[in-house]
Design an enzyme around this catalytic site. Structure first.
Site, short mmCIF file in Angstrom:
data_model
loop_
_atom_site.label_atom_id
_atom_site.label_comp_id
_atom_site.label_asym_id
_atom_site.label_seq_id
_atom_site.Cartn_x
_atom_site.Cartn_y
_atom_site.Cartn_z
N LYS A 7 -47.83 -8.96 58.10
CA LYS A 7 -49.13 -9.21 58.74
C LYS A 7 -48.96 -9.93 60.09
O LYS A 7 -49.70 -9.68 61.03
CB LYS A 7 -50.04 -10.00 57.79
CG LYS A 7 -50.44 -9.23 56.53
CD LYS A 7 -51.24 -7.95 56.85
CE LYS A 7 -51.74 -7.26 55.59
NZ LYS A 7 -52.53 -6.05 55.88
N TYR A 50 -44.70 -10.23 52.82
CA TYR A 50 -46.09 -9.81 53.12
C TYR A 50 -46.59 -10.52 54.38
O TYR A 50 -47.15 -9.89 55.27
CB TYR A 50 -46.98 -10.14 51.91
CG TYR A 50 -48.44 -9.82 52.13
CD1 TYR A 50 -48.87 -8.50 52.20
CD2 TYR A 50 -49.38 -10.83 52.29
CE1 TYR A 50 -50.21 -8.20 52.41
CE2 TYR A 50 -50.72 -10.54 52.49
CZ TYR A 50 -51.14 -9.22 52.56
OH TYR A 50 -52.46 -8.93 52.77
N SER A 77 -59.79 4.17 48.82
CA SER A 77 -60.04 4.45 47.39
C SER A 77 -60.44 3.20 46.63
O SER A 77 -61.03 3.29 45.55
CB SER A 77 -58.79 5.05 46.75
OG SER A 77 -57.72 4.13 46.85
N SER A 104 -55.73 -7.31 58.88
CA SER A 104 -54.57 -8.18 58.74
C SER A 104 -54.80 -9.07 57.54
O SER A 104 -55.22 -8.59 56.47
CB SER A 104 -54.41 -8.97 60.05
OG SER A 104 -53.39 -9.91 59.95
#
Ligand SMILES: NC(=O)c1ccc[n+]([C@@H]2O[C@H](COP(=O)([O-])OP(=O)(O)OC[C@H]3O[C@@H](n4cnc5c(N)ncnc54)[C@H](OP(=O)(O)O)[C@@H]3O)[C@@H](O)[C@H]2O)c1
Length: 293
Positions: A160, A156, A15, A142
């Site tokens: 990853k 975060y 989106s 990633s």
């Protein structure tokens, strides 16, 4: 008849940002693209469709990658319409900010549930068909933060790093079945990522790291908001789908960030850490002094 260059592609998180750029680029290249969003799919389709010709094939499906039934339903829908799935581009994800000490179990679980387990759910849903076809490409988005721990983005970075390990293992496991797995590590791009970044719950209440976090975050946000729009990532995805033998990982982003990824490999860890601390304006005991005043 399907030309070899025409693929059926599922893009999660299509989106906005990187996923949207991928969905548009791949539709323009003649692929049949299914994009996912948690929002109203018809509204998003109408909005994204403005960037496309009527001949381009892009359809949006409503999927939250934290919901394994929704993921499976979307893959079943693609298969019922096309009978195949050639590529999965895992873009759904979000960022978070907060000191590691200010990251609650719930904060980290939420990040992992989307950025890591969400990607795993999507891989699990497409792999049986890809193995049957003896072909398919999975591209996991990633981050440079999956190569280096970024201060105040520990959760975060962890999501990853974990995605990198998962993808490396998966790549070897599915190689005998003709399925390719590729990691893309983007640097900073201008997307909705910055405004949607979630501040960890404990960071909102704890002043200990507040001043330093604001300083460091301002460096990150300036890089992201001043960065390029994500079309280079989408073009890279397009090129990877045309490649017979893609690399394990690709870094894409500003020159300085690509250099940083290279330096991380060759410099002693402490030297690299000093560079990151200077870059993110973390000095000595400065934040401690600031917090006392
Ligand atoms: N922008 C950067 O600088 C940058 C750098 C490195 C890596 N990345 C990575 O690139 C990927 C895309 O980020 P972006 O920059 O394009 O950010 P973005 O513009 O915020 O796009 C994130 C996309 O993920 C979707 N999403 C989020 N949570 C979801 C969930 N639970 N289920 C399904 N979809 C979900 C959102 O869709 P809806 O809200 O419509 O559902 C949206 O389409 C992320 O994995 C991010 O970590 C970004």
């Amino acid at each position: 008849m399907r030309k070899p260059s025409e693929c059926v592609v599922l893009v999660t998180g299509a989106s906005s940002g990187i996923g949207r750029a991928c969905a548009v680029e791949l539709s323009r290249r003649g692929h049949t693209v299914y994009g996912t969003t948690r929002r109203q799919p018809l509204a998003i389709q109408a909005e994204v469709g403005r960037d496309l010709d009527p001949s381009h094939r892009l359809q949006f499906l409503q999927v939250d990658v934290t919901d394994c039934h929704a993921v499976q339903d979307a893959v079943d829908h693609v298969l019922s319409e096309t009978g195949r799935i050639d590529a999965l581009i895992n873009c759904a994800g979000f960022g978070s900010a907060g000191a590691v000490e200010d990251t609650s179990d719930a904060d980290l679980r939420a990040l992992l549930d989307t950025n890591l387990v969400g990607t795993l759910r999507c891989c699990r849903a497409v792999l049986p068909r890809m193995r049957l076809q003896h072909s398919g490409t999975i591209i996991n988005i990633s981050s440079i933060a999956g190569r280096m721990g970024i201060p105040f983005q520990g959760g975060y970075s962890a999501s990853k790093y974990a995605l990198e390990g998962l993808s490396e293992a998966l790549r070897m496991e599915v190689h005998p079945f003709g399925v390719k797995v590729v990691l893309i590590e983007p640097g900073d791009f201008r997307t909705e990522f910055t405004e949607r970044r979630q501040i960890t719950s404990l960071a909102k209440a704890n002043e200990t790291y507040a001043a330093q976090m604001r300083k460091t975050l301002s460096v990150m946000e300036a890089e992201e908001l001043g960065g390029a729009t994500p079309e280079p990532v989408a073009r890279l995805v397009g090129r990877i789908l045309d490649t017979n033998s893609p690399r394990v990982r690709y870094v894409v982003g500003p020159f300085s960030e690509r250099i940083a990824a290279g330096l991380k490999r060759v410099l002693p860890s402490k030297w690299f850490e000093r560079i990151l601390m200077m870059y993110y304006r973390i000095g000595g005991n400065e934040s401690g002094r600031e917090n006392k005043t």
